[in-house]
Structure formats: C-alpha cells, structure tokens
Design a protein around this motif. Structure first.
Motif, mmCIF file in Angstrom:
data_model
loop_
_atom_site.group_PDB
_atom_site.id
_atom_site.type_symbol
_atom_site.label_atom_id
_atom_site.label_comp_id
_atom_site.label_asym_id
_atom_site.label_seq_id
_atom_site.Cartn_x
_atom_site.Cartn_y
_atom_site.Cartn_z
ATOM 1 N N ALA A 395 0.813 -1.224 0.000
ATOM 2 C CA ALA A 395 0.000 0.000 0.000
ATOM 3 C C ALA A 395 0.840 1.266 0.000
ATOM 4 O O ALA A 395 0.315 2.368 -0.178
ATOM 5 N N ILE A 396 2.167 1.129 0.192
ATOM 6 C CA ILE A 396 3.033 2.314 0.269
ATOM 7 C C ILE A 396 3.558 2.600 -1.131
ATOM 8 O O ILE A 396 4.641 2.150 -1.526
ATOM 9 N N SER A 397 2.833 3.367 -1.883
ATOM 10 C CA SER A 397 3.171 3.600 -3.289
ATOM 11 C C SER A 397 4.407 4.468 -3.472
ATOM 12 O O SER A 397 5.039 4.447 -4.529
ATOM 13 N N SER A 398 4.788 5.246 -2.454
ATOM 14 C CA SER A 398 5.930 6.157 -2.571
ATOM 15 C C SER A 398 7.260 5.513 -2.185
ATOM 16 O O SER A 398 8.320 6.122 -2.320
ATOM 17 N N LEU A 399 7.223 4.272 -1.690
ATOM 18 C CA LEU A 399 8.426 3.614 -1.171
ATOM 19 C C LEU A 399 9.444 3.373 -2.287
ATOM 20 O O LEU A 399 9.140 2.779 -3.305
ATOM 21 N N HIS A 400 10.678 3.865 -2.101
ATOM 22 C CA HIS A 400 11.721 3.590 -3.087
ATOM 23 C C HIS A 400 12.944 2.928 -2.483
ATOM 24 O O HIS A 400 13.836 2.477 -3.215
ATOM 25 N N THR A 401 13.066 2.873 -1.162
ATOM 26 C CA THR A 401 14.164 2.151 -0.524
ATOM 27 C C THR A 401 13.595 1.309 0.615
ATOM 28 O O THR A 401 13.014 1.849 1.562
ATOM 29 N N LEU A 402 13.753 0.000 0.493
ATOM 30 C CA LEU A 402 13.260 -0.934 1.500
ATOM 31 C C LEU A 402 14.387 -1.887 1.850
ATOM 32 O O LEU A 402 14.885 -2.619 0.995
ATOM 33 N N ASN A 403 14.821 -1.869 3.103
ATOM 34 C CA ASN A 403 15.928 -2.711 3.549
ATOM 35 C C ASN A 403 15.455 -3.565 4.715
ATOM 36 O O ASN A 403 15.216 -3.054 5.820
ATOM 37 N N LEU A 404 15.313 -4.849 4.469
ATOM 38 C CA LEU A 404 14.903 -5.806 5.505
ATOM 39 C C LEU A 404 15.972 -6.872 5.716
ATOM 40 O O LEU A 404 15.695 -7.916 6.303
ATOM 41 N N SER A 405 17.173 -6.619 5.262
ATOM 42 C CA SER A 405 18.222 -7.639 5.290
ATOM 43 C C SER A 405 18.711 -7.915 6.707
ATOM 44 O O SER A 405 18.525 -7.120 7.626
ATOM 45 N N TYR A 406 19.349 -9.084 6.842
ATOM 46 C CA TYR A 406 19.955 -9.501 8.117
ATOM 47 C C TYR A 406 18.931 -9.538 9.246
ATOM 48 O O TYR A 406 19.136 -9.015 10.328
ATOM 49 N N ASN A 407 17.804 -10.163 8.946
ATOM 50 C CA ASN A 407 16.800 -10.548 9.939
ATOM 51 C C ASN A 407 16.507 -12.036 9.731
ATOM 52 O O ASN A 407 17.285 -12.744 9.089
ATOM 53 N N LYS A 408 15.388 -12.490 10.248
ATOM 54 C CA LYS A 408 14.989 -13.895 10.068
ATOM 55 C C LYS A 408 13.614 -13.956 9.419
ATOM 56 O O LYS A 408 12.773 -14.780 9.777
ATOM 57 N N LEU A 409 13.401 -13.087 8.480
ATOM 58 C CA LEU A 409 12.101 -12.979 7.828
ATOM 59 C C LEU A 409 11.911 -14.087 6.793
ATOM 60 O O LEU A 409 12.876 -14.594 6.215
ATOM 61 N N GLU A 410 10.643 -14.393 6.556
ATOM 62 C CA GLU A 410 10.296 -15.446 5.609
ATOM 63 C C GLU A 410 9.409 -14.873 4.514
ATOM 64 O O GLU A 410 8.831 -13.800 4.655
ATOM 65 N N GLY A 411 9.290 -15.630 3.439
ATOM 66 C CA GLY A 411 8.396 -15.208 2.368
ATOM 67 C C GLY A 411 9.084 -14.256 1.415
ATOM 68 O O GLY A 411 10.309 -14.181 1.342
ATOM 69 N N SER A 412 8.296 -13.497 0.691
ATOM 70 C CA SER A 412 8.831 -12.617 -0.344
ATOM 71 C C SER A 412 8.188 -11.247 -0.263
ATOM 72 O O SER A 412 7.201 -11.037 0.438
ATOM 73 N N ILE A 413 8.793 -10.313 -0.987
ATOM 74 C CA ILE A 413 8.236 -8.967 -1.092
ATOM 75 C C ILE A 413 6.863 -9.063 -1.762
ATOM 76 O O ILE A 413 6.705 -9.778 -2.756
ATOM 77 N N PRO A 414 5.845 -8.376 -1.258
ATOM 78 C CA PRO A 414 4.513 -8.426 -1.879
ATOM 79 C C PRO A 414 4.569 -8.097 -3.362
ATOM 80 O O PRO A 414 5.204 -7.118 -3.773
ATOM 81 N N LYS A 415 3.915 -8.935 -4.179
ATOM 82 C CA LYS A 415 3.941 -8.728 -5.627
ATOM 83 C C LYS A 415 3.294 -7.411 -6.020
ATOM 84 O O LYS A 415 3.609 -6.840 -7.063
#
Length: 450
Positions: A395-415
């Motif tokens: 829902a965040i249409s303005s997002l241009h930098t997303l950094n979720l690295s070096y965690n323990k997250l699962e799944g993928s970026i929303p299509k």
C-alpha cells in the motif's frame, strides 16, 4: 552698443561656468564608490594571494563593479564583500587552486557601512582570525568557514552587536586543507554581546572546553539555528536555568560530542524545534515521554548512541515528523505499539523516512507499517525480526528504498509493491528481475531482503 543682462541670463551663465570647471560632475563615468573605500579594497587585495586571478576585476574607479563587491543602490557605499570560493564543492585540487590566501588587511575597517563579509572556503594557512574584524560593527553577516583559520576565536567578535549570522565551521578534519590547524573557543563569554541580534550560529568542529557552554549559548535569545557538531563537548547539563531564552530555536545539532548522559529534560522546553540532531553523543537510557511536547519537530536523528528499552509510542504523538532515525542503538522488543502510534497520524501525513537498523528489535513486523502511506525509505535491517514480510507494504506507493536484510524474515516482497526500475539486494548480491520488473535500475530505488 549698450548690453543689458537680465538676472536669469546672468544666473544661467554662472552655472555654465561652474559646470565647465567640474567636467566629471553628473557624468555617467563618474566613480560611484568613494576614493576612501576604493583604496581600502585595493589595499585589502594587495595583502591576498590570488593564484586563479579571481580578483582581476579589482581595478578602475568604480569598485561597485568589482567582482564580489556590492554597494548600496542609493548611497553607493560598499555594503557587501562576497569572496567565497566558487569551487568549494568541486574536486579538492581545483578548489585549492581557486582559493584566496595571504593576510587579511585591517583596511576593511575603513568600510563603515560593510554589513556582509564572506571569506569562506579559502585557505589562510593557519592564520588567526584577525581581532580587527570585531571592530567592523556594521556587520550583520560573517562567514569564515572552511578557510583554515586556527587559534582562539577572538572575544572581540562580541562587539558585533548587529550580527545576525556567524559561521565559523572549520570543516571535518577539522580543516579543509590542513588537518593540523585547529580553531578553539575556550571562553564563550563574548556571546553575550550578540544576544539581541544573532539568529544563526555555526561552530561545528570548533574546540570548546567551557563547562558553562550551555548557559553561554542560552543567552542568545534570538537564535533559530545552532550547530555544535563535534566540538569536544563532554558535559551535558540535565537542567537549564533559562530555557525560555532559546524559545525561538528551530535547529539544534549536538552530534558527535561525548556526553555519556541521559537525554536531558530541558530539550523538551525548546518547543520551536523542527530539527534535532543527536548522532553519536553516547546518550544513555530510555527515550523520555517529554518528546511529545516537541509538536513542530520534523527531523529527529539519534543514530549510534547507547539508548535502550522498547521504542516508545510517544514518538507517534509528533504530527509533523518526516525523518526519524534511531539506528545503531540497543532498542529491543517488538515494534507493534510503536508503529501503531506512528500510523495513527502518519497514514495521511508526513513521515517520509524510518530507519531502525542495527538494534535488537524482534518479533513479527506489524501490518500497520502499510499505514505509513507516504514513506519513501524504510530500513529495518540488522535486527532479529522473524515471520512473514507484511503484505500491507504494497500500500506504500511512494516507497523507493526498502531494507529488511539480516533478519529472520520469511516469504517474499509483496507482488503488488510497485517500484519503477528497482534494484533488489539479496545480501550483497544485486539482482535485476523476478518478482519485480526485469528492467535494471535507472533511479535510486532499492529493495533489500535477507
């Protein structure tokens, strides 16, 4: 023949004779500046070194046409000298070649109407700031930054009772050309002479040892911006006797001073603050609830401190907050309540950047992140987050930098998350392609996951 002269003819004849004796009077070529000011500027020039010829226009009768000199349109008196290095932001060698140097001649004191003096980004090779500058009492603007001055800031600057802007920033090394030159201000009592006029003060990298620095700066009741980045300050008083004196302060930068202190409560009396920079200050403890009083705050940066505890919802009570950086601390626990508080106002409001990297935050990422509709940058890397990546991010249409690295997250970026020409970082590997468009990046838009 008997000639009779009428009075009007006789008067006109006298004016004609007078004009003949003054051939330059009323002439368009007549010098606009006075000979005294012209000579003062010429003497000033002779004391300078000018390897690139920046002062080559400083000749001839009209000093108002000389490069860097400004005159009053009505009186033609010199009111401005702007000799900042025009190449200050380019390559070091080119900037060096275009730098003025040498000495600053006291002939400047002959310019009785001079209100603006800018000698910034030049190279005066360790010269001490001349005391006679404190006698140019007409000054309202003085910029000596990045010009390799050294020694003690002269207390006589306190004589400049009309001064509105003072920039003594020595640069990050602390000198642009000579790291061994060091500007210091051991005694700040002279600031009291500027209390009724100064609105902008930049003393970044100027060494200060005064135990009463906070009281000295608080005398500047008209101050709107104060920059004290990396000044060697070691004590941060927890109370301020007259916080009302700084009621107009909008920008405060105390970054890279070693305070080893909790966040002091007097900060929350500065209710006009829009920008607060407290990076690398060795601040300790929890974030106080007093932040809710800073309702005009737009930028808060407390990167790389020793702050701890859970991220408090109180920061969600700042309706104008645009840039929030709390990275490199020891915050722990979940962020649900914190993000819920932010999204309460920010869904249709102002938050553009949220950086929480390198903490000890854990748990799942809340779906309420998607309510931060105006976010352009979200960096939650190097924490202990687990679980699925929230689909609400789409829902965040303005997002241009997303950094979720070096965690323990699962799944993928929303299509559904739409990026134009994205860069996708997985660890340190740059990928262009699935599940986002295959086109490689043209813009600085990044996604970083595990």
């Amino acid at each position: 023949m008997d000639l009779k002269f009428r009075p009007s003819f006789f008067f006109s004849f006298l004016i004609f004779i007078f004009l003949l004796s003054k051939p330059d009077l009323g002439s368009a070529s007549n010098p606009k500046c006075t000979s005294t000011e012209r000579q003062a500027l010429f003497t000033f020039k002779q004391s300078l070194t000018d390897p690139s010829g920046r002062l080559s226009s400083w000749f001839g009768p009209d000093c108002c046409n000389w490069r860097g000199v400004g005159c009053d349109n009505r009186t033609s008196r010199v009111i401005k000298i702007d000799l900042r290095n025009p190449n200050q932001l380019v390559h070091f060698d080119e900037s060096k070649r275009s730098s003025l140097g040498g000495k600053i001649n006291p002939s400047l004191t002959s310019l009785k109407f001079l209100s603006y003096l800018d000698l910034s980004s030049n190279d005066f090779n360790g010269l001490e700031i001349p005391e006679f500058i404190g006698h140019i009492v007409s000054l309202t603007y003085l910029n000596l930054s990045f010009s390799s001055f050294s020694g003690e800031v002269p207390a006589v600057l306190g004589n400049l009772s009309k001064l509105e802007s003072l920039d003594l920033n020595t640069g990050p090394e602390p000198s642009l050309y000579h790291p061994w030159f060091y500007l210091r201000a051991s005694n700040l009592g002279w600031l009291s002479g500027l209390s009724s006029s100064l609105t902008y003060l930049d003393m970044r990298h100027v060494g200060m040892s005064s135990e009463t620095w906070l009281q000295d700066f608080s005398r500047l009741s008209k101050l709107k911006e104060l920059h004290l980045h990396k000044c060697g300050l070691g004590n941060l008083p927890l109370s301020l006797s007259s916080p009302a004196n700084l009621k107009l302060l909008e920008v405060l930068d105390l970054s890279e001073n070693s305070f080893s202190s909790p966040i002091p409560n007097w900060l929350f009396d500065l209710t006009s603050l829009k920008k607060l920079l407290l990076k690398q200050c060795e601040l300790e403890g929890l974030i106080p609830s007093g932040f809710k009083k800073l309702q005009l705050l737009e930028t808060l940066d407390m990167t790389h401190n020793l702050l701890s505890g859970e991220l408090p919802p109180v920061l969600g009570d700042l309706p104008r907050l645009k840039y929030l950086t709390l990275s490199g601390n020891s915050f722990q626990g979940q962020i649900h309540r914190f993000v819920d508080a932010l999204s309460r106002y920010k869904g249709n409001s102002s938050l553009l950047s949220l950086r929480l990297y390198s903490n000890r935050l854990e748990g799942t990422l809340p779906e309420s992140l998607g309510a931060l509709r105006n976010l352009e940058t979200l960096d939650l890397s190097s924490n202990k987050f687990s679980g699925a990546i929230p689909q609400s991010l789409a829902a965040i249409s303005s997002l241009h930098t997303l950094n979720l690295s070096y965690n323990k997250l699962e799944g993928s970026i929303p299509k559904q998350l739409k990026f134009e020409d994205p860069s996708i970082y997985v660890g340190n590997e740059l990928l262009c392609g699935k599940p986002l468009p295959k086109k490689c990046p043209r813009k600085q838009q990044t996604v970083v996951v595990n």
